[in-house]
Design a protein around this motif. Sequence first.
Motif: not given
Length: 354
Positions: A50-54, A104-106, A121-126, A154-158
């Motif tokens: 939950v925290s990763i997605g939030a 999130a995706i949108e 931003l890599p949408e596949e990773l998200l 998540l770390v890569v996304l941040v």
Amino acid sequence: MALRKWPTAFGAVDYDRLPAALDQLACAHARRALASTDSREPLALIDQAVSIGACAEALLKAVLAAIDIHLVRGQSAGIETTLTLAGLPEHPDRPLPDMWTVGAIEAAQVLNRATPADVRLPEELLARIVTVRDSAVHMGFVDRAESERALADLVVLVDRVLSIRRGLGQDADWAAFWSPKHLERADTIRCERIAPVVELIELSEDNLPLLLDAAVADADPLEVMAPVPGPPGWTEQRKQAFLAFHRDRALHPTCPNERTFVITAGGRVVGAARLEPHGEEVEAGVWIGRSHRGQGVGGRVVARLRELAAGTGAHRLTAVTTPDNAAARRLIHTGFGARPRVEGDAVTGAAELR
């Protein structure tokens, strides 16, 4: 008339402080996700998912809200939501309207449209992050290995979002985001996941100029297109021939000959791939810029091309290159799993899809 405030987990904040409140929420969830890594509590993995997605969703919305508050408004939001986002005075006894906001995706798609074209931003990773979160929230499905992968994602996304923030002139302090307590762990994960996310994006008139820029900056004309008479290098004639070739082959309005994809690594255009059907066979082609070779990008591209080719019902994936193109020959051997076969001025390889 009183100005209402946002009721957040950290207390009520003024409307114009929404970007900061979302950023604070994202930081808190990121640190909570890292702190849950070693816990053996029965619900710890669900809390972590939950925290990763939030974190991912709040961080994206924080960036959008800092650009323009209305960018976080969802398609179903009405006039009351728009007024609330604008921070207009309301009657103090009137409840807040339904807050329809982007998912999130949108949010990632909106951010990609609002940022410089060469940084994506890599949408596949998200999407992987959202899948893990939704599985945990809606069905209670959790898997420690998948959670660890989502945490690394998540770390890569941040890291990527903070890079975008810097380009937008927003605050982007990596150390402050994770806090001293969690910074070392975040740095370790980032180093372990240093390989960029690779995506294949359908060629369009919008990204065709970016593909040309990548070719001019990082490849020889003979590596990416048929020979064009003239002096060496990227002459204006060769640039126009490059554009005309793709418009005729992949972007033809009525009868395209092939599907062409822009390859991105870490959000940047690094090359192109194509699939051309020939009955039960599909011919593949790949070129990658010099500075991105030898990093595993080609192997991941070929794996995705195999999936796409198999999805068409084809039985075989083939590739053709020249004897002096060592990189392409290695890709045929290692990526396709085929022994390159020299036939005159051509080197071919074939991989069975079934």
